[in-house]
Motif scaffolding. Structure first.
Motif, PDB file in Angstrom:
ATOM      1  N   GLY A  26       0.909  -1.148  -0.027  1.00  0.00           N
ATOM      2  CA  GLY A  26       0.019  -0.029  -0.025  1.00  0.00           C
ATOM      3  C   GLY A  26       0.741   1.165   0.045  1.00  0.00           C
ATOM      4  O   GLY A  26       0.397   2.311   0.108  1.00  0.00           O
ATOM      5  N   ILE A  27       2.142   1.211   0.044  1.00  0.00           N
ATOM      6  CA  ILE A  27       3.082   2.407  -0.001  1.00  0.00           C
ATOM      7  C   ILE A  27       4.564   1.951  -0.908  1.00  0.00           C
ATOM      8  O   ILE A  27       4.723   0.934  -0.759  1.00  0.00           O
ATOM      9  CB  ILE A  27       3.327   2.952   1.194  1.00  0.00           C
ATOM     10  N   SER A  28       4.812   2.968  -1.453  1.00  0.00           N
ATOM     11  CA  SER A  28       6.128   2.313  -2.139  1.00  0.00           C
ATOM     12  C   SER A  28       7.225   2.211  -1.114  1.00  0.00           C
ATOM     13  O   SER A  28       7.486   2.666  -0.075  1.00  0.00           O
ATOM     14  CB  SER A  28       6.585   3.341  -3.148  1.00  0.00           C
ATOM     15  N   PRO A  29       8.117   1.170  -1.311  1.00  0.00           N
ATOM     16  CA  PRO A  29       9.202   0.772  -0.422  1.00  0.00           C
ATOM     17  C   PRO A  29      10.208   2.181  -0.206  1.00  0.00           C
ATOM     18  O   PRO A  29      10.689   2.337   0.885  1.00  0.00           O
ATOM     19  CB  PRO A  29      10.011  -0.295  -1.211  1.00  0.00           C
ATOM     20  N   ASP A  30      10.472   3.157  -1.336  1.00  0.00           N
ATOM     21  CA  ASP A  30      11.232   4.003  -1.007  1.00  0.00           C
ATOM     22  C   ASP A  30      10.639   4.920   0.064  1.00  0.00           C
ATOM     23  O   ASP A  30      11.244   5.660   0.906  1.00  0.00           O
ATOM     24  CB  ASP A  30      11.419   4.808  -2.279  1.00  0.00           C
ATOM     25  N   GLU A  31       9.519   5.413  -0.296  1.00  0.00           N
ATOM     26  CA  GLU A  31       8.745   6.385   0.759  1.00  0.00           C
ATOM     27  C   GLU A  31       8.368   5.691   2.060  1.00  0.00           C
ATOM     28  O   GLU A  31       8.817   6.312   3.063  1.00  0.00           O
ATOM     29  CB  GLU A  31       7.254   6.415   0.182  1.00  0.00           C
ATOM     30  N   LEU A  32       8.572   4.590   2.183  1.00  0.00           N
ATOM     31  CA  LEU A  32       8.250   3.739   3.665  1.00  0.00           C
ATOM     32  C   LEU A  32       9.504   3.904   4.400  1.00  0.00           C
ATOM     33  O   LEU A  32       9.728   4.236   5.302  1.00  0.00           O
ATOM     34  CB  LEU A  32       7.891   2.313   3.429  1.00  0.00           C
ATOM     35  N   PHE A  33      10.513   3.562   3.493  1.00  0.00           N
ATOM     36  CA  PHE A  33      11.904   3.646   4.066  1.00  0.00           C
ATOM     37  C   PHE A  33      12.234   5.028   4.519  1.00  0.00           C
ATOM     38  O   PHE A  33      12.699   5.110   5.717  1.00  0.00           O
ATOM     39  CB  PHE A  33      13.132   3.309   3.122  1.00  0.00           C
ATOM     40  N   GLN A  34      11.955   6.006   3.828  1.00  0.00           N
ATOM     41  CA  GLN A  34      12.208   7.386   4.200  1.00  0.00           C
ATOM     42  C   GLN A  34      11.499   7.821   5.433  1.00  0.00           C
ATOM     43  O   GLN A  34      12.113   8.606   6.231  1.00  0.00           O
ATOM     44  CB  GLN A  34      12.016   8.315   3.025  1.00  0.00           C
ATOM     45  N   THR A  35      10.241   7.432   5.498  1.00  0.00           N
ATOM     46  CA  THR A  35       9.315   7.771   6.472  1.00  0.00           C
ATOM     47  C   THR A  35       9.906   7.278   7.997  1.00  0.00           C
ATOM     48  O   THR A  35       9.860   7.747   8.706  1.00  0.00           O
ATOM     49  CB  THR A  35       7.952   7.538   6.315  1.00  0.00           C
ATOM     50  N   LEU A  36      10.054   5.939   7.538  1.00  0.00           N
ATOM     51  CA  LEU A  36      10.490   5.171   8.974  1.00  0.00           C
ATOM     52  C   LEU A  36      11.900   5.469   9.431  1.00  0.00           C
ATOM     53  O   LEU A  36      12.086   5.603  10.644  1.00  0.00           O
ATOM     54  CB  LEU A  36      10.398   3.644   8.577  1.00  0.00           C
ATOM     55  N   ARG A  37      12.927   5.795   8.238  1.00  0.00           N
ATOM     56  CA  ARG A  37      14.219   6.292   8.925  1.00  0.00           C
ATOM     57  C   ARG A  37      14.196   7.701   9.734  1.00  0.00           C
ATOM     58  O   ARG A  37      14.794   7.721  10.708  1.00  0.00           O
ATOM     59  CB  ARG A  37      14.819   6.863   7.707  1.00  0.00           C
ATOM     60  N   ARG A  38      13.085   8.378   9.337  1.00  0.00           N
ATOM     61  CA  ARG A  38      12.913   9.846  10.051  1.00  0.00           C
ATOM     62  C   ARG A  38      11.966   9.554  11.384  1.00  0.00           C
ATOM     63  O   ARG A  38      12.209  10.136  12.265  1.00  0.00           O
ATOM     64  CB  ARG A  38      12.154  10.624   8.990  1.00  0.00           C
ATOM     65  N   GLU A  39      11.149   8.831  11.454  1.00  0.00           N
ATOM     66  CA  GLU A  39       9.925   8.968  12.223  1.00  0.00           C
ATOM     67  C   GLU A  39      10.073   7.786  13.191  1.00  0.00           C
ATOM     68  O   GLU A  39       9.482   7.880  14.481  1.00  0.00           O
ATOM     69  CB  GLU A  39       8.466   8.657  11.757  1.00  0.00           C
ATOM     70  N   VAL A  40      10.732   6.740  13.034  1.00  0.00           N
ATOM     71  CA  VAL A  40      10.805   5.734  14.226  1.00  0.00           C
ATOM     72  C   VAL A  40      11.847   6.200  15.023  1.00  0.00           C
ATOM     73  O   VAL A  40      12.871   6.851  14.923  1.00  0.00           O
ATOM     74  CB  VAL A  40      11.287   4.323  13.647  1.00  0.00           C
ATOM     75  N   ILE A  41      11.554   6.031  16.337  1.00  0.00           N
ATOM     76  CA  ILE A  41      12.497   6.343  17.489  1.00  0.00           C
ATOM     77  C   ILE A  41      13.727   5.332  17.598  1.00  0.00           C
ATOM     78  O   ILE A  41      13.379   4.376  18.452  1.00  0.00           O
ATOM     79  CB  ILE A  41      11.716   6.485  18.841  1.00  0.00           C
ATOM     80  N   TRP A  42      14.694   5.512  16.961  1.00  0.00           N
ATOM     81  CA  TRP A  42      15.681   4.742  17.011  1.00  0.00           C
ATOM     82  C   TRP A  42      16.561   4.726  18.249  1.00  0.00           C
ATOM     83  O   TRP A  42      16.845   5.519  18.599  1.00  0.00           O
ATOM     84  CB  TRP A  42      16.845   4.832  15.796  1.00  0.00           C
ATOM     85  N   GLU A  43      16.726   3.533  18.959  1.00  0.00           N
ATOM     86  CA  GLU A  43      17.461   3.364  20.212  1.00  0.00           C
ATOM     87  C   GLU A  43      18.404   2.285  20.217  1.00  0.00           C
ATOM     88  O   GLU A  43      18.557   1.460  19.249  1.00  0.00           O
ATOM     89  CB  GLU A  43      16.285   2.995  21.098  1.00  0.00           C
TER      90      GLU A  43
END
Ligand SMILES: O=C(O)CCC(=O)C(=O)O
Ligand SMILES: [Fe+2]
Length: 206
Positions: A26-43
């Motif tokens: 339901g979303i392009s892999p490129d867009e999903l990658f960019q969004t998650l890279r930015r929005e996931v709280i990486w710990e």
């Protein structure tokens, strides 16, 4: 018909592993990658080995409503609530797999030096034959499998950008998996593993 985009089952005994190279998420892999890279709280999580605390060779983050007390972790990890893009993906994966998911572990492999060692996802709260839906984004990495009772029986598959790997049946009981370190230069990779976790079966919080 594009044969390379068809789902295929890996020929593993006592396991059920299906690889979808290009599922409709339901979303392009490129867009999903960019969004998650930015929005996931990486710990940076750490594990305890005897009396030493060692940082894991990757960044991670738990989402969903379940507090994790995995045996090797040095701390009890508080999950984050699902953000809309992850909740939409969770629902999409439920319809593709016919299974339910209520928690997700995200991993960020920053370069070829980041890895995950041999393990099975066999924590008690996942139940005896868990279905785990694993999305790969970004750099392609090799996913290795080996039988728990015979480490000479191995299988491997390259996980492409935008792919889905579904592990079910006896996969966790009979096999281990991992992503080895690479010496050549490798870009960032995000992996998401959606799981169904039963809070009543988890280990007591120490
Ligand atoms: O990065 C992957 O493909 C695997 C991650 C994994 O095995 C896990 O998070 O349990
Ligand atoms: Fe795993």
């Amino acid at each position: 018909m594009d044969l390379f985009s068809e789902p295929r089952r890996l020929p593993l005994k006592d396991a059920d592993v299906v690889y979808h190279p290009r599922p409709d998420i339901g979303i392009s892999p490129d867009e999903l990658f960019q969004t998650l890279r930015r929005e996931v709280i990486w710990e940076q999580h750490s594990i305890r080995i005897e009396d030493r605390i060692i940082p894991q060779p990757r960044l991670s983050s738990w989402y969903g409503d379940v507090v994790h007390t995995y045996s090797t972790l040095a701390n009890v990890l508080q999950p984050h609530p699902f953000i809309p893009i992850l909740d939409a993906l969770r629902k999409r994966l439920e319809s593709i797999t016919g299974s339910r998911f209520n928690s997700m572990l995200a991993n960020l492999y920053r370069d070829g030096g980041d890895k995950i060692g041999w393990h099975s996802d066999n924590e008690p709260e996942l139940g005896p034959e868990p279905v785990i839906a694993s999305i790969s984004l970004g750099a392609e990495r090799r996913f290795d499998l080996r039988r728990r009772d015979d480490h000479s029986k191995v299988a491997r598959i390259f996980l492409e950008h935008g792919s889905l790997l579904i592990m079910g049946g006896g996969t966790q009981k009979n096999w281990q998996h991992g992503i080895a370190r690479r010496t050549e230069s490798v870009g960032e990779r995000i992996n998401l593993t959606f799981r169904l976790t039963d809070k009543t079966k988890r280990r007591a919080i120490p």
